[in-house]
Motif scaffolding. Sequence first.
Motif, PDB file in Angstrom:
ATOM      1  N   PHE A  36       0.831  -1.199   0.000  1.00 40.43           N
ATOM      2  CA  PHE A  36       0.000   0.000   0.000  1.00 40.43           C
ATOM      3  C   PHE A  36       0.871   1.257   0.000  1.00 40.43           C
ATOM      4  O   PHE A  36       0.627   2.217  -0.741  1.00 40.43           O
ATOM      5  N   GLY A  37       1.914   1.271   0.837  1.00 41.98           N
ATOM      6  CA  GLY A  37       2.814   2.423   0.896  1.00 41.98           C
ATOM      7  C   GLY A  37       3.514   2.683  -0.424  1.00 41.98           C
ATOM      8  O   GLY A  37       3.662   3.841  -0.844  1.00 41.98           O
ATOM      9  N   LEU A  38       3.940   1.618  -1.099  1.00 38.24           N
ATOM     10  CA  LEU A  38       4.578   1.753  -2.411  1.00 38.24           C
ATOM     11  C   LEU A  38       3.689   2.514  -3.391  1.00 38.24           C
ATOM     12  O   LEU A  38       4.110   3.487  -4.026  1.00 38.24           O
ATOM     13  N   LEU A  39       2.451   2.069  -3.501  1.00 40.63           N
ATOM     14  CA  LEU A  39       1.568   2.656  -4.499  1.00 40.63           C
ATOM     15  C   LEU A  39       1.028   4.011  -4.071  1.00 40.63           C
ATOM     16  O   LEU A  39       0.734   4.859  -4.905  1.00 40.63           O
ATOM     17  N   ALA A  40       0.903   4.229  -2.757  1.00 41.24           N
ATOM     18  CA  ALA A  40       0.495   5.554  -2.287  1.00 41.24           C
ATOM     19  C   ALA A  40       1.545   6.589  -2.668  1.00 41.24           C
ATOM     20  O   ALA A  40       1.215   7.714  -3.072  1.00 41.24           O
ATOM     21  N   ALA A  41       2.821   6.215  -2.553  1.00 41.14           N
ATOM     22  CA  ALA A  41       3.904   7.120  -2.941  1.00 41.14           C
ATOM     23  C   ALA A  41       3.878   7.379  -4.446  1.00 41.14           C
ATOM     24  O   ALA A  41       4.151   8.490  -4.900  1.00 41.14           O
ATOM     25  N   GLN A  42       3.519   6.356  -5.217  1.00 43.18           N
ATOM     26  CA  GLN A  42       3.492   6.490  -6.672  1.00 43.18           C
ATOM     27  C   GLN A  42       2.432   7.485  -7.152  1.00 43.18           C
ATOM     28  O   GLN A  42       2.563   8.063  -8.222  1.00 43.18           O
ATOM     29  N   VAL A  43       1.376   7.673  -6.363  1.00 44.72           N
ATOM     30  CA  VAL A  43       0.339   8.627  -6.768  1.00 44.72           C
ATOM     31  C   VAL A  43       0.504   9.967  -6.051  1.00 44.72           C
ATOM     32  O   VAL A  43      -0.387  10.816  -6.099  1.00 44.72           O
ATOM     33  N   GLY A  44       1.659  10.155  -5.389  1.00 47.64           N
ATOM     34  CA  GLY A  44       1.979  11.468  -4.873  1.00 47.64           C
ATOM     35  C   GLY A  44       1.904  11.672  -3.381  1.00 47.64           C
ATOM     36  O   GLY A  44       2.140  12.783  -2.895  1.00 47.64           O
ATOM     37  N   PHE A  45       1.602  10.630  -2.610  1.00 46.94           N
ATOM     38  CA  PHE A  45       1.534  10.794  -1.163  1.00 46.94           C
ATOM     39  C   PHE A  45       2.947  10.768  -0.569  1.00 46.94           C
ATOM     40  O   PHE A  45       3.707   9.846  -0.838  1.00 46.94           O
ATOM     41  N   PRO A  46       3.310  11.751   0.261  1.00 50.13           N
ATOM     42  CA  PRO A  46       4.617  11.706   0.931  1.00 50.13           C
ATOM     43  C   PRO A  46       4.604  10.638   2.020  1.00 50.13           C
ATOM     44  O   PRO A  46       3.550  10.267   2.532  1.00 50.13           O
ATOM     45  N   TRP A  47       5.779  10.165   2.393  1.00 50.27           N
ATOM     46  CA  TRP A  47       5.845   9.086   3.383  1.00 50.27           C
ATOM     47  C   TRP A  47       5.223   9.506   4.702  1.00 50.27           C
ATOM     48  O   TRP A  47       4.562   8.702   5.365  1.00 50.27           O
ATOM     49  N   TRP A  48       5.432  10.791   5.086  1.00 47.81           N
ATOM     50  CA  TRP A  48       4.880  11.233   6.369  1.00 47.81           C
ATOM     51  C   TRP A  48       3.355  11.323   6.309  1.00 47.81           C
ATOM     52  O   TRP A  48       2.673  11.108   7.308  1.00 47.81           O
ATOM     53  N   GLY A  49       2.821  11.640   5.113  1.00 49.70           N
ATOM     54  CA  GLY A  49       1.370  11.657   4.950  1.00 49.70           C
ATOM     55  C   GLY A  49       0.776  10.265   5.065  1.00 49.70           C
ATOM     56  O   GLY A  49      -0.291  10.075   5.661  1.00 49.70           O
ATOM     57  N   VAL A  50       1.486   9.286   4.505  1.00 50.66           N
ATOM     58  CA  VAL A  50       1.045   7.893   4.598  1.00 50.66           C
ATOM     59  C   VAL A  50       1.088   7.427   6.053  1.00 50.66           C
ATOM     60  O   VAL A  50       0.157   6.784   6.548  1.00 50.66           O
ATOM     61  N   ALA A  51       2.186   7.758   6.757  1.00 51.42           N
ATOM     62  CA  ALA A  51       2.317   7.374   8.169  1.00 51.42           C
ATOM     63  C   ALA A  51       1.226   8.025   9.016  1.00 51.42           C
ATOM     64  O   ALA A  51       0.636   7.383   9.895  1.00 51.42           O
ATOM     65  N   LEU A  52       0.941   9.301   8.745  1.00 49.66           N
ATOM     66  CA  LEU A  52      -0.087  10.007   9.494  1.00 49.66           C
ATOM     67  C   LEU A  52      -1.457   9.387   9.246  1.00 49.66           C
ATOM     68  O   LEU A  52      -2.248   9.199  10.177  1.00 49.66           O
ATOM     69  N   MET A  53      -1.743   9.063   7.985  1.00 48.14           N
ATOM     70  CA  MET A  53      -3.017   8.421   7.652  1.00 48.14           C
ATOM     71  C   MET A  53      -3.142   7.072   8.352  1.00 48.14           C
ATOM     72  O   MET A  53      -4.194   6.750   8.913  1.00 48.14           O
ATOM     73  N   SER A  54      -2.068   6.303   8.343  1.00 46.20           N
ATOM     74  CA  SER A  54      -2.111   4.969   8.939  1.00 46.20           C
ATOM     75  C   SER A  54      -2.321   5.027  10.445  1.00 46.20           C
ATOM     76  O   SER A  54      -3.021   4.182  11.010  1.00 46.20           O
ATOM     77  N   SER A  55      -1.728   6.010  11.097  1.00 48.31           N
ATOM     78  CA  SER A  55      -1.855   6.098  12.548  1.00 48.31           C
ATOM     79  C   SER A  55      -3.183   6.711  12.986  1.00 48.31           C
ATOM     80  O   SER A  55      -3.731   6.327  14.021  1.00 48.31           O
ATOM     81  N   LEU A  56      -3.716   7.647  12.192  1.00 45.83           N
ATOM     82  CA  LEU A  56      -4.958   8.316  12.576  1.00 45.83           C
ATOM     83  C   LEU A  56      -6.206   7.614  12.056  1.00 45.83           C
ATOM     84  O   LEU A  56      -7.238   7.580  12.728  1.00 45.83           O
ATOM     85  N   VAL A  57      -6.120   7.041  10.843  1.00 50.31           N
ATOM     86  CA  VAL A  57      -7.269   6.331  10.267  1.00 50.31           C
ATOM     87  C   VAL A  57      -7.251   4.867  10.687  1.00 50.31           C
ATOM     88  O   VAL A  57      -8.247   4.317  11.137  1.00 50.31           O
ATOM     89  N   HIS A  58      -6.076   4.240  10.512  1.00 47.71           N
ATOM     90  CA  HIS A  58      -5.874   2.846  10.921  1.00 47.71           C
ATOM     91  C   HIS A  58      -6.984   1.942  10.387  1.00 47.71           C
ATOM     92  O   HIS A  58      -7.645   1.214  11.116  1.00 47.71           O
ATOM     93  N   ALA A  59      -7.200   2.014   9.081  1.00 44.79           N
ATOM     94  CA  ALA A  59      -8.199   1.165   8.428  1.00 44.79           C
ATOM     95  C   ALA A  59      -7.736   0.933   6.994  1.00 44.79           C
ATOM     96  O   ALA A  59      -7.911   1.799   6.130  1.00 44.79           O
ATOM     97  N   GLY A  60      -7.107  -0.222   6.776  1.00 47.05           N
ATOM     98  CA  GLY A  60      -6.473  -0.481   5.491  1.00 47.05           C
ATOM     99  C   GLY A  60      -7.384  -0.339   4.299  1.00 47.05           C
ATOM    100  O   GLY A  60      -7.032   0.291   3.296  1.00 47.05           O
ATOM    101  N   SER A  61      -8.581  -0.920   4.370  1.00 47.92           N
ATOM    102  CA  SER A  61      -9.483  -0.872   3.216  1.00 47.92           C
ATOM    103  C   SER A  61      -9.878   0.556   2.890  1.00 47.92           C
ATOM    104  O   SER A  61      -9.916   0.950   1.708  1.00 47.92           O
ATOM    105  N   SER A  62     -10.163   1.365   3.901  1.00 52.01           N
ATOM    106  CA  SER A  62     -10.526   2.759   3.679  1.00 52.01           C
ATOM    107  C   SER A  62      -9.360   3.550   3.107  1.00 52.01           C
ATOM    108  O   SER A  62      -9.542   4.414   2.244  1.00 52.01           O
TER     109      SER A  62
END
Length: 246
Positions: A36-62
């Motif tokens: 998921f992180g690989l492809l999120a970066a490919q569409v423009g998400f920064p690593w810190w944005g991905v980490a923030l989303m994962s910690s605050l949302v914590h719902a893989g499917s969403s």
Amino acid sequence: MAYSLSLKAANLLVMKHGAIAILPLAAGAAVYGFAFGLLAAQVGFPWWGVALMSSLVHAGSSQIVAVEQFSGTSAVVGAALAGAALNLRYIGIAASLSEVLGGLSLRMKLFTIHITGDENWALTMAERAKNPEIGAGFLIGSGLVMISVWTASTALGAVAGSTLPNLEQFGLSFAFTAAFIAMARGLWRGHANLVPWVTSFAITIGAVTLGAPKAYAIVAGAVCGLAISHIVRSRSSSRSRRKLAS
């Protein structure tokens, strides 16, 4: 004082038990979290944005749905609605934890619900079926491991994805779908899921075919699947009551 210390030590031991028991499931989550992180970066998400989303949302499917939406459009409302529809099951999960969370403060209840995912909830329920003494400590320990592993693996995937060439050239764009299938497989509870899942899938595909935005198609499919699931469970409960009565 001594009693308080022994109680804290017992709680820590239960949390440790949960943390260790969840490790095999956490290892699996790390694999599709990295994808998921690989492809999120490919569409423009920064690593810190991905980490923030994962910690605050914590719902893989969403998160997968949200990133797919943002990769092709800025439909924030659609992404939010689709994520909410996919996570409606957490209403039932939270309700099922009422006894487990009974002795916690409101703040701890909210925190525990936040770190509860499909994996550690299912593991906790399975352990409670064997030993009713298993409670919040086990759920919290396993949940802390899961959210830590998920956040770290998605962030690492995003770091790697930002340094790699276009992954679609290697056919890795399927990783989104593969990750979603892996999570769906973990939610499978037997043949009782078949009719609701098929209904949800058919409604979603039909709505997309008719031109509806993907996010709203997911919402329609989720709502219809939940309705069918309620009907199936109601009929099953009625049959069980009739058998007991006879």
